[in-house]
Design a protein around this motif. Structure first.
Motif, PDB file in Angstrom:
ATOM      1  N   SER A   1       0.844  -1.198   0.000  1.00 16.61           N
ATOM      2  CA  SER A   1       0.000   0.000   0.000  1.00 16.61           C
ATOM      3  C   SER A   1       0.875   1.242   0.000  1.00 16.61           C
ATOM      4  O   SER A   1       1.980   1.232   0.564  1.00 16.61           O
ATOM      5  CB  SER A   1      -0.918   0.020   1.226  1.00 16.61           C
ATOM      6  N   PHE A   2       0.380   2.286  -0.607  1.00 15.46           N
ATOM      7  CA  PHE A   2       1.102   3.550  -0.690  1.00 15.46           C
ATOM      8  C   PHE A   2       0.262   4.653  -0.059  1.00 15.46           C
ATOM      9  O   PHE A   2      -0.974   4.609  -0.074  1.00 15.46           O
ATOM     10  CB  PHE A   2       1.415   3.888  -2.154  1.00 15.46           C
ATOM     11  N   SER A   3       0.921   5.634   0.481  1.00 11.92           N
ATOM     12  CA  SER A   3       0.206   6.700   1.191  1.00 11.92           C
ATOM     13  C   SER A   3      -0.211   7.854   0.280  1.00 11.92           C
ATOM     14  O   SER A   3      -1.081   8.658   0.635  1.00 11.92           O
ATOM     15  CB  SER A   3       1.077   7.251   2.327  1.00 11.92           C
ATOM     16  N   THR A   4       0.393   7.977  -0.880  1.00 14.64           N
ATOM     17  CA  THR A   4       0.111   9.112  -1.755  1.00 14.64           C
ATOM     18  C   THR A   4      -1.269   8.980  -2.400  1.00 14.64           C
ATOM     19  O   THR A   4      -1.669   7.906  -2.828  1.00 14.64           O
ATOM     20  CB  THR A   4       1.173   9.209  -2.870  1.00 14.64           C
ATOM     21  N   TYR A   5      -1.980  10.072  -2.446  1.00 14.45           N
ATOM     22  CA  TYR A   5      -3.278  10.096  -3.128  1.00 14.45           C
ATOM     23  C   TYR A   5      -3.409  11.412  -3.885  1.00 14.45           C
ATOM     24  O   TYR A   5      -2.659  12.367  -3.668  1.00 14.45           O
ATOM     25  CB  TYR A   5      -4.438   9.929  -2.140  1.00 14.45           C
TER      26      TYR A   5
END
Length: 323
Positions: free
Chosen positions: A42-46
């Motif tokens: 999972s990645f935190s950037t949105y």
């Protein structure tokens, strides 16, 4: 994907409703061909997708309050003098001697120089009625969404034609609102001003107010140039308030989205309690060019119709009126 390989994937995102929508964060799930091993990352950037109102191109009709070359909005003295109006003032140390205005120097007995000032830009205020009690229904085909899209179309159109434009709502809030009068100044690019107002319109929602008095208080503070209003249901009191708004503008056009009219199918006979005609008559008597908006109407066709209505009133009063 082969070892050390690279793939680029994409997906389409769309929305039929304006608004601001978060995209992400991205989550990847990797597995081997036999399903024996699975790995999740999972990645935190949105990111954020902003869906602005639909903007319909409008015909370049000539309404009162327009800029030089399109109407009578600029002062004639400035227009006749050109883009830089020569206004003499007293000489100051450091002034370019090539700007000495000899005729004024001889007249006043002291050295006078020309002062170049930019002519005033024609103004346009777009008033959007956001009262929750003034609109019925929801969704992309609702009356309120039509009013928002109509306001967006007029804002973009007037900015493209060189107007100083602002968006005003029934709550009395104006955009842009940093300067004293709230208008987008000459130094502000049209694209920046349009982007700011489109961002506001992308998320604008119904207000809890019941009247238009706050907007009237803003409008009566000065000469508004051209006033274009998108109004919902008007009772007798609010119709009278809207009628008084005409007094401080050089020209006024109102698009009225009456709920009863909007709910009727084309060809339906108005009911015995249909009040839209009475409200339009009151606005027209006050000097508005007022049009009712049926469901599914084209903004460009109504814009052209408003121009024909204005010309007809001007011709009936003995002159063609300002163009």
């Amino acid at each position: 994907v082969e070892a050390g390989g690279r793939r680029e994937v994409s997906y389409r995102v769309r929305s039929d409703l304006r608004g601001r929508y978060p995209l992400g964060p991205l989550q990847l799930r990797l597995t081997d061909p036999f399903g024996m091993c699975e790995l999740t990352r999972s990645f935190s950037t949105y990111d954020t997708l902003t869906v602005i109102p639909r903007v319909e191109p409008l015909a370049p009709v000539r309404l009162s309050g327009e800029a030089k070359g399109y109407g009578d909005g600029r002062q004639r003295s400035l227009a006749l003098a050109g883009e830089d109006d020569a206004i003499p003032r007293g000489y100051r140390y450091g002034d370019d001697l090539r700007r000495v205005h000899w005729r004024s120097t001889a007249r006043y007995g002291e050295l006078m120089v020309r002062r170049e000032e930019q002519p005033q830009r024609a103004r346009c205020t777009v008033l959007l009625d956001t009262r929750g009690i003034a609109f019925q229904g929801a969704g992309p085909d609702s009356a309120f969404e039509w009013a928002v899209a109509g306001a967006a179309s007029v804002l973009v159109h007037m900015l493209e034609r060189g107007f100083s434009v602002r968006l005003l709502t029934d709550t009395g809030n104006a955009v842009p609102g940093e300067s004293g009068d709230g208008f987008a100044g000459a130094s502000q690019g049209s694209a920046d001003a349009a982007g700011l107002m489109m961002d506001i319109l992308a998320v604008i929602d119904h207000s809890e107010g019941a009247g238009l008095s706050r907007a009237y208080d803003v409008l009566r503070g000065g000469n508004e140039g051209l006033l274009v209003a998108f109004l919902g249901d008007l009772d007798e009191e609010q119709a009278a308030v809207a009628a008084r708004m005409r007094q401080r503008s050089q020209g006024a056009v109102a698009f009225v989205l009456d709920s009863d009219t909007w709910a009727r199918e084309p060809g339906d006979v108005p009911g015995p309690l249909d009040r839209s005609g009475e409200r339009l008559r009151l606005l027209r008597e006050a000097g508005w060019t007022a049009l009712g908006v049926p469901r599914g109407a084209s903004m460009d066709e109504l814009w052209r119709h408003a121009d024909r209505e204005r010309r007809g009133v001007a011709a009936a009063s003995g002159g063609e009126g300002p163009r």
